[in-house]
Design an enzyme around this catalytic site. Structure first.
Site, short mmCIF file in Angstrom:
data_model
loop_
_atom_site.label_atom_id
_atom_site.label_comp_id
_atom_site.label_asym_id
_atom_site.label_seq_id
_atom_site.Cartn_x
_atom_site.Cartn_y
_atom_site.Cartn_z
CG ASP A 122 3.01 2.54 3.51
OD1 ASP A 122 4.01 2.01 4.02
OD2 ASP A 122 2.78 3.77 3.58
CG ASP A 144 2.78 1.30 -3.23
OD1 ASP A 144 3.41 2.24 -2.75
OD2 ASP A 144 1.54 1.22 -3.21
#
Length: 192
Positions: free
Chosen positions: A9, A7
């Site tokens: 953020d 991922d």
């Protein structure tokens, strides 16, 4: 091929309550870029899968997203790290697309692009929807207790509502250390 899907953020960079909408707002988490570099040195190819609904909501445009990713790539290169690709979903939640996590569409696209069975792919991220998407795609999942999951540090791992078999790690650096140790143990077990 050893492929890892991260991922963005809250995993590589600090999360915000709103959106990371410009390069000035993109700030790497301590040790995260170096962790990617260590993984690369260990033979891991790293890909990002990220929801970027700020595009679909009209909060920023593709030029801004490209500038954010250019900054991310420059900072990674400065520490010897590299990403193979960045896959993103630009849709707003109400669009009902198959690529917005927790749907597995981005992961399926990555598996097709790299020609890797998703059962052989590791997924790590701070958002439950990231590991849920990875699990739905058949990947081995790892939850990082940063960003959206930082509040779970005080919770027993068994009480975390993650997909079955999800392993929990303090952050990306701890996950990288664990994964590289697993590789070393596997290599030692196979050594004559």
């Amino acid at each position: 091929m050893k492929l890892l899907i991260l991922d963005r953020d809250g995993t590589l960079n600090r999360s915000r309550d709103d959106y990371v909408a410009s390069p000035d707002e993109w700030e790497a988490l301590p040790g995260a870029l170096e962790a990617v570099a260590r993984l690369n040195q260990g033979g891991w190819r790293v890909v990002i899968a990220t929801n970027q609904s700020g595009i679909g909501r009209g909060l920023f445009d593709m030029a801004s997203l490209n500038a954010i990713h250019a900054k991310m790539h420059r900072q990674l290169a400065a520490v010897g790290g590299r990403l193979e690709a960045v896959f993103f979903c630009p849709h707003a939640p109400e669009d009902g697309c198959h690529c917005r996590k927790p749907e597995p569409g981005l992961f399926e696209q990555i598996g097709q692009r790299f020609g890797v069975p998703l059962a052989d792919v590791r997924v790590a991220g701070n958002a439950l929807r990231h590991v849920q998407a990875g699990a739905a795609a058949g990947c081995a999942t790892h939850l990082l207790l940063t960003g959206q999951s930082e509040h779970l540090r005080e919770v027993d791992d068994a009480a975390i509502d993650a997909p079955p078999s999800t392993q929990v790690h303090e952050d990306l650096s701890a996950f990288a250390d664990w994964l590289l140790a697993q590789d070393a143990a596997t290599a030692a077990a196979g050594a004559p």
